[in-house]
Write a protein that holds these residues in place. Structure first.
Motif, PDB file in Angstrom:
ATOM      1  N   GLU A   1      54.672  51.557  50.707  1.00 49.82           N
ATOM      2  CA  GLU A   1      54.247  50.132  51.075  1.00 49.82           C
ATOM      3  C   GLU A   1      54.600  49.237  49.922  1.00 49.82           C
ATOM      4  N   ARG A   2      54.966  49.526  49.058  1.00 46.73           N
ATOM      5  CA  ARG A   2      55.442  48.635  47.861  1.00 46.73           C
ATOM      6  C   ARG A   2      56.368  47.751  48.446  1.00 46.73           C
ATOM      7  N   VAL A   3      57.327  48.274  49.477  1.00 41.54           N
ATOM      8  CA  VAL A   3      58.412  47.420  50.235  1.00 41.54           C
ATOM      9  C   VAL A   3      58.158  47.280  51.527  1.00 41.54           C
ATOM     10  N   THR A   4      57.639  48.068  52.473  1.00 44.03           N
ATOM     11  CA  THR A   4      57.591  48.131  53.644  1.00 44.03           C
ATOM     12  C   THR A   4      56.665  46.965  53.857  1.00 44.03           C
ATOM     13  N   LYS A   5      55.461  46.894  53.161  1.00 42.44           N
ATOM     14  CA  LYS A   5      54.588  45.855  53.547  1.00 42.44           C
ATOM     15  C   LYS A   5      55.078  44.265  53.422  1.00 42.44           C
ATOM     16  N   LEU A   6      56.144  44.196  52.978  1.00 36.33           N
ATOM     17  CA  LEU A   6      57.042  42.967  52.814  1.00 36.33           C
ATOM     18  C   LEU A   6      57.832  42.655  54.172  1.00 36.33           C
ATOM     19  N   SER A   7      57.898  43.717  55.208  1.00 37.18           N
ATOM     20  CA  SER A   7      58.612  43.380  56.354  1.00 37.18           C
ATOM     21  C   SER A   7      57.805  42.147  56.889  1.00 37.18           C
ATOM     22  N   PRO A   8      58.663  41.293  57.550  1.00 38.67           N
ATOM     23  CA  PRO A   8      58.048  40.045  58.138  1.00 38.67           C
ATOM     24  C   PRO A   8      57.334  40.323  59.563  1.00 38.67           C
ATOM     25  N   ARG A   9      57.595  41.799  60.110  1.00 38.43           N
ATOM     26  CA  ARG A   9      56.708  42.030  61.244  1.00 38.43           C
ATOM     27  C   ARG A   9      56.068  43.422  60.954  1.00 38.43           C
ATOM     28  N   LEU A  10      54.729  43.389  61.485  1.00 36.22           N
ATOM     29  CA  LEU A  10      54.004  44.711  61.336  1.00 36.22           C
ATOM     30  C   LEU A  10      54.616  45.601  62.206  1.00 36.22           C
ATOM     31  N   HIS A  11      54.399  46.873  61.553  1.00 37.93           N
ATOM     32  CA  HIS A  11      55.110  48.096  62.325  1.00 37.93           C
ATOM     33  C   HIS A  11      54.089  49.315  62.200  1.00 37.93           C
ATOM     34  N   SER A  12      54.086  50.000  63.443  1.00 36.20           N
ATOM     35  CA  SER A  12      53.391  51.228  63.545  1.00 36.20           C
ATOM     36  C   SER A  12      54.371  52.687  63.272  1.00 36.20           C
ATOM     37  N   GLU A  13      53.665  53.701  63.280  1.00 27.54           N
ATOM     38  CA  GLU A  13      54.415  54.900  63.137  1.00 27.54           C
ATOM     39  C   GLU A  13      55.106  54.872  64.271  1.00 27.54           C
ATOM     40  N   GLU A  14      54.843  54.670  65.468  1.00 24.95           N
ATOM     41  CA  GLU A  14      55.514  54.649  66.549  1.00 24.95           C
ATOM     42  C   GLU A  14      56.852  53.574  66.441  1.00 24.95           C
ATOM     43  N   ASP A  15      56.814  52.596  65.948  1.00 19.57           N
ATOM     44  CA  ASP A  15      57.722  51.498  65.748  1.00 19.57           C
ATOM     45  C   ASP A  15      58.736  52.413  64.628  1.00 19.57           C
ATOM     46  N   LEU A  16      58.319  52.801  63.606  1.00 18.76           N
ATOM     47  CA  LEU A  16      59.434  53.575  62.693  1.00 18.76           C
ATOM     48  C   LEU A  16      60.072  54.753  63.376  1.00 18.76           C
ATOM     49  N   SER A  17      59.286  55.393  64.293  1.00 14.05           N
ATOM     50  CA  SER A  17      60.039  56.545  64.924  1.00 14.05           C
ATOM     51  C   SER A  17      61.304  55.895  65.908  1.00 14.05           C
ATOM     52  N   LYS A  18      60.837  54.736  66.555  1.00 15.27           N
ATOM     53  CA  LYS A  18      61.789  54.212  67.438  1.00 15.27           C
ATOM     54  C   LYS A  18      62.964  53.635  66.491  1.00 15.27           C
ATOM     55  N   LEU A  19      62.686  53.243  65.359  1.00 14.74           N
ATOM     56  CA  LEU A  19      63.707  52.689  64.583  1.00 14.74           C
ATOM     57  C   LEU A  19      64.747  53.766  64.017  1.00 14.74           C
ATOM     58  N   PHE A  20      64.022  54.814  63.450  1.00 17.06           N
ATOM     59  CA  PHE A  20      64.945  55.950  63.187  1.00 17.06           C
ATOM     60  C   PHE A  20      65.961  56.489  64.069  1.00 17.06           C
ATOM     61  N   GLU A  21      65.136  56.603  65.614  1.00 18.01           N
ATOM     62  CA  GLU A  21      65.735  57.077  66.834  1.00 18.01           C
ATOM     63  C   GLU A  21      66.990  56.174  67.036  1.00 18.01           C
ATOM     64  N   ALA A  22      66.914  54.838  67.021  1.00 19.68           N
ATOM     65  CA  ALA A  22      67.943  53.995  67.366  1.00 19.68           C
ATOM     66  C   ALA A  22      69.085  53.927  66.191  1.00 19.68           C
ATOM     67  N   SER A  23      68.856  54.636  65.034  1.00 10.74           N
ATOM     68  CA  SER A  23      69.875  54.563  64.074  1.00 10.74           C
ATOM     69  C   SER A  23      70.450  55.860  64.001  1.00 10.74           C
ATOM     70  N   MET A  24      70.082  56.913  64.991  1.00 11.41           N
ATOM     71  CA  MET A  24      70.925  57.957  65.070  1.00 11.41           C
ATOM     72  C   MET A  24      72.436  57.775  65.415  1.00 11.41           C
ATOM     73  N   LYS A  25      72.725  56.847  65.955  1.00  9.04           N
ATOM     74  CA  LYS A  25      74.020  56.385  66.244  1.00  9.04           C
ATOM     75  C   LYS A  25      74.156  55.119  66.266  1.00  9.04           C
ATOM     76  N   LEU A  26      75.342  54.808  65.531  1.00  9.34           N
ATOM     77  CA  LEU A  26      75.516  52.958  65.411  1.00  9.34           C
ATOM     78  C   LEU A  26      76.242  52.405  66.478  1.00  9.34           C
ATOM     79  N   TYR A  27      77.369  53.077  66.855  1.00  9.28           N
ATOM     80  CA  TYR A  27      78.343  52.625  67.642  1.00  9.28           C
ATOM     81  C   TYR A  27      78.627  52.976  69.164  1.00  9.28           C
TER      82      TYR A  27
END
Length: 463
Positions: free
Chosen positions: A437-463
């Protein structure tokens, strides 16, 4: 294996739940403050003195002599110990009659165990000054050694960031520390940050205090000529994300709570008018020179420029902070299985820091753009996108696509799957992000655990 992983996830969630009861570690700062919580009204710029120039390393002995140093600890890692940067330091110390002891056991991507080993060495040496020669791992280890040797009665977790540690403010007086960076990424020569893996939880955390920043950073661009291609690339990705995250972080005057005493104002305070200048300037250098520096080791202009860009970004993010890319990178690096990055001479699996940060960047900035689309579009334009007819609602997609092209051109692994992760690992990756949270709380957008899950899932492949 699964039982052990589940235990770690449970412990990390407990830490997160406990920390969330404290307003200082919640996300309420980005909403309208309650009558009990007010946002900060000031920001503070703290940065090491820096000196840049070809061959400037030869001055380190004179600097220590000017400081009155009599017994110096030189810290580095085994790979660098016999290379020109360390030899240049040793030659300068010898020429100027400075007594020193060499510690070359720094671990690349340090852990609490490796930190403690270096701390014990420092405590036993009665040193009156330190010199760190290396990348971020070396500089961060040296900062920790200096801190705990200067505060010998402190428990290791006293200064480690909450919620893993106690996050106590540092009141001890530290010894002078001169940092000689040999990579172009962390900017650690300018900051009061020291990052490590906390092995019990398989999570990265760190120590953040202005008091541990180096006294002087000697930025000698000649050292960049010894970096292999992938080290140049991954170091540069750290500069890229330092710049993007600090520029898009929540503004300092929206962060809460307001400290009751300035000693409690965090090192990472949110974006501010001074950090913005450094972030954008560093980003322009990355856009112009990183590809050249990676693809042509003889391009001195490109490599020298990236070395300075690392410090420029360090001045920015060292005060503004970073957010989701870095927060999510810590479990990516900490939970590594078998992946061994090319061009890194280490005896353990490793996802280099810059790579672990940049792999989530397209997903992260697509997610955060809605809160400050103009800044995301400006960043995309600096990185080469044509935004003349762009709509603000498309800012995230534009920056994400720009980043994907940038990474593809530099042969970056195709997402988290390419470094050994699958969707089955997402719960552990999310759990490892929660304590950051020292860094994640500086995100400009609030995020939930579900949001983080979606971000990790979207990062499984880049191209």
């Amino acid at each position: 294996m699964a039982a052990g992983r589940d235990k770690v996830i449970h412990l990390l969630r407990q830490l997160h739940q406990a920390s969330c009861r404290c307003p200082a570690h919640s996300h309420t700062y980005s909403q309208a403050p309650s009558s009990q919580i007010t946002t900060d009204y000031a920001f503070e710029m703290a940065v090491s003195s820096i000196r840049y120039g070809e061959g400037v390393t030869k001055e380190v002995g004179m600097d220590l002599q000017n400081m009155g140093a009599k017994n110096v600890c030189v810290m580095t890692d085994k790979n660098l110990a016999c290379l020109p940067p360390v030899q240049a330091v040793i030659n300068s110390l010898t020429k100027n009659g400075i007594k020193f002891c060499l510690y070359d056991k720094v671990r690349v991507e340090p852990t609490d165990t490796s930190f403690i080993h270096a701390i014990q060495f420092a405590k036993g040496g009665s040193f009156d000054a330190y010199v760190a020669v290396g990348g971020g791992s070396v500089m961060d280890t040296c900062k920790a050694a200096n801190l705990y040797a200067s505060s010998p009665d402190s428990d290791f977790l006293d200064y480690v960031n909450a919620p893993i540690g106690k996050g106590k403010p540092v009141t001890a007086t530290l010894k002078p520390l001169i940092a000689v960076p040999t990579t172009s990424g962390t900017g650690s020569e300018t900051t009061g940050i020291a990052i490590f893996d906390y092995e019990e939880l398989k999570a990265k955390t760190g120590i953040a205090s202005r008091t541990i920043k180096p006294t002087l950073g000697l930025i000698d661009p000649e050292h960049t000529l010894h970096m292999p291609e992938r080290v140049v690339a991954n170091s540069g990705f750290d500069v890229l994300c330092h710049s993007l995250e600090s520029y898009t972080a929540i503004p300092y005057n929206m962060r809460s709570p307001c400290p009751t005493n300035p000693i409690n104002r965090p090192a990472y305070q949110g974006s501010n008018p001074i950090s913005d200048v450094w972030a954008k300037h560093a980003l322009r250098i990355v856009a112009k020179y990183l590809k050249r520096a990676v693809k042509n080791p003889d391009d001195r202009e490109a490599r020298f420029s990236m070395h300075l860009a690392s410090s420029f970004a360090g001045i920015g993010f060292g005060n503004a902070g970073v957010h989701l890319c870095h927060g999510m990178s810590y479990p990516i690096a900490g939970l590594v299985k078998t992946y061994r990055a090319k061009d890194y001479s280490v005896d353990h699996p490793i996802v280099p820091h810059g790579l672990s940060v940049v792999l989530t960047s397209p997903a992260v900035f697509s997610f955060t753009a809605a809160m400050c689309p103009e800044r995301h579009l400006e960043a995309a334009e600096i990185l080469g996108a044509d935004v003349r007819t762009a709509k603000t609602k498309d800012a995230g997609l534009i920056l994400a696509d720009t980043l994907r092209k940038f990474l593809f051109d530099l042969n970056v692994d195709d997402g988290l799957a390419a470094v050994g992760y699958s969707t089955a690992d997402i719960p552990a990756l999310v759990a490892g992000t929660l304590p950051q949270e020292r860094v994640t709380k500086l995100s400009p957008r609030l995020h939930s655990e579900e949001d983080l899950s979606k971000l990790f899932e979207a990062s499984m492949k880049l191209y």
